[in-house]
Design an enzyme around this catalytic site. Structure first.
Site, PDB file in Angstrom:
ATOM      1  N   TYR A 106      34.333  32.728  85.686  1.00  0.00           N
ATOM      2  CA  TYR A 106      34.424  31.137  86.208  1.00  0.00           C
ATOM      3  C   TYR A 106      34.336  31.495  87.821  1.00  0.00           C
ATOM      4  O   TYR A 106      33.307  30.825  88.180  1.00  0.00           O
ATOM      5  CB  TYR A 106      35.567  30.566  85.832  1.00  0.00           C
ATOM      6  N   LYS A 112      30.870  30.172  89.855  1.00  0.00           N
ATOM      7  CA  LYS A 112      30.831  29.184  90.633  1.00  0.00           C
ATOM      8  C   LYS A 112      30.449  29.761  92.133  1.00  0.00           C
ATOM      9  O   LYS A 112      29.823  28.738  92.661  1.00  0.00           O
ATOM     10  CB  LYS A 112      32.149  28.583  90.775  1.00  0.00           C
TER      11      LYS A 112
END
Length: 325
Positions: A69, A73
């Site tokens: 994640y 991102k």
């Protein structure tokens, strides 16, 4: 995104990286002029403490991210910011201006995380985050009278939070633990975008607790799956012994029941009495639920009809709690 989804690399990359590329391509194709990307603290945070961090912090090294994640991102945010000022495909006079909002841990109805007692971190209430997104979008306008040149927010990243504060949380709330001190300043967002939280931490926390308490009231309490299995198997066993021919394994079922009840007639009487008792308890549960939990009255009837007192006792407990309040 939290929990197991954070380590599902394929799915995370597909959404955060490929999805962002698709959005950027669409902006270029159709001449979109403003794009605000919702990023995360994780683009600079990699598990080590950060105290009152600012936007001057460098990106955490891509190869050192421990979860998919944060890595995805970070890549996506950099793609968005590098696309700032890109000319539209169909109109060279139109440019895409971009910025990134890096929110703290988001809390509010349906979402909540807290820190361990020795951990300092900050949060942002959902309404305050929405305000920041609106202000960021306004900060990308290039046609404001009296303001010429590049929009103030173009190519910029902003940390967004409420404030650094401590939650006193009821233990009945669902929550995730945050384990490392890390908090950031929203000074840049305040100075350039005019961001100031409109909902205080106290107001946000009150709304969050109220939501979870109301959700708890709406839920249908009940016993564990083991109780369900035991009661249903028990009722089916009595029914088969009372009314089904003793074929195969049912011979053993009938033998056990005859050992206890001595006759098939007694077994049938026990089964009918049990069904009648469950039906009566179900009707009582329905009437009681109409007073203490009207949203779930039908659910209480069917659950109590199936489980009898094993279900009814939960409703009685809720009724006593309501009377005490």
């Amino acid at each position: 995104m939290s929990g197991k989804e954070m380590v599902q690399a394929g799915r995370t990359d597909e959404i955060n990286i490929n999805g962002t590329c698709n959005v950027l391509d669409a902006c270029h194709e159709h001449g979109v002029r403003r794009l605000v990307y919702v990023s995360t603290y994780n683009v600079v945070f990699g598990g080590k403490p950060i105290v009152n961090g600012s936007e001057t912090l460098p990106y955490f090294p891509i190869e050192d991210h421990v979860d998919a994640y944060g890595r995805s991102k970070s890549i996506a945010e950099q793609l968005v910011l590098k696309s700032n000022g890109r000319q539209a495909k169909s109109n060279k006079g139109t440019r895409l201006y971009t910025c990134a909002i890096r929110p703290a841990a988001i809390y509010g109805p349906a979402s909540f995380r807290i820190g361990a007692p020795n951990v300092k971190t900050d949060w942002v209430y959902a309404d305050n985050l929405v305000l920041a997104l609106i202000l960021a979008s306004m900060g990308l306008l290039d046609d404001i009278p009296g303001r010429k040149g590049t929009p103030v927010a173009a190519g910029q990243a902003y940390f967004i939070c409420d404030a650094l504060f401590t939650f006193n949380i009821p233990t009945t709330l669902n929550k995730e633990l945050v384990g490392v001190t890390h908090y950031f300043s929203y000074l840049k967002a305040k100075e350039e975008l005019g961001y100031v939280p409109v909902t205080s931490p106290q107001e946000g926390l009150a709304a969050t607790i109220s939501y979870w308490q109301e959700r708890k009231r709406r839920e249908l309490d009940g016993p564990t799956i083991f109780t369900w299995v035991a009661v249903i198997i028990g009722m089916l066993a009595v029914f088969s012994a009372a009314f089904l021919p003793p074929v195969g394994p049912l011979k053993w079922v009938l033998a056990v029941h005859l050992f206890v009840f001595r006759s098939v007639l007694a077994i049938r009487i026990v089964f009918v009495a049990a069904v009648a008792a469950h039906a009566g308890e179900g009707v009582y549960a329905w009437f009681l639920a109409k007073k203490v939990d009207p949203r779930n009255a039908t659910g209480w009837f069917w659950q109590t009809f199936a489980l009898g007192f094993f279900s009814l006792r939960f409703l009685l407990k809720r009724a006593r709690a309501g009377a005490g309040a």
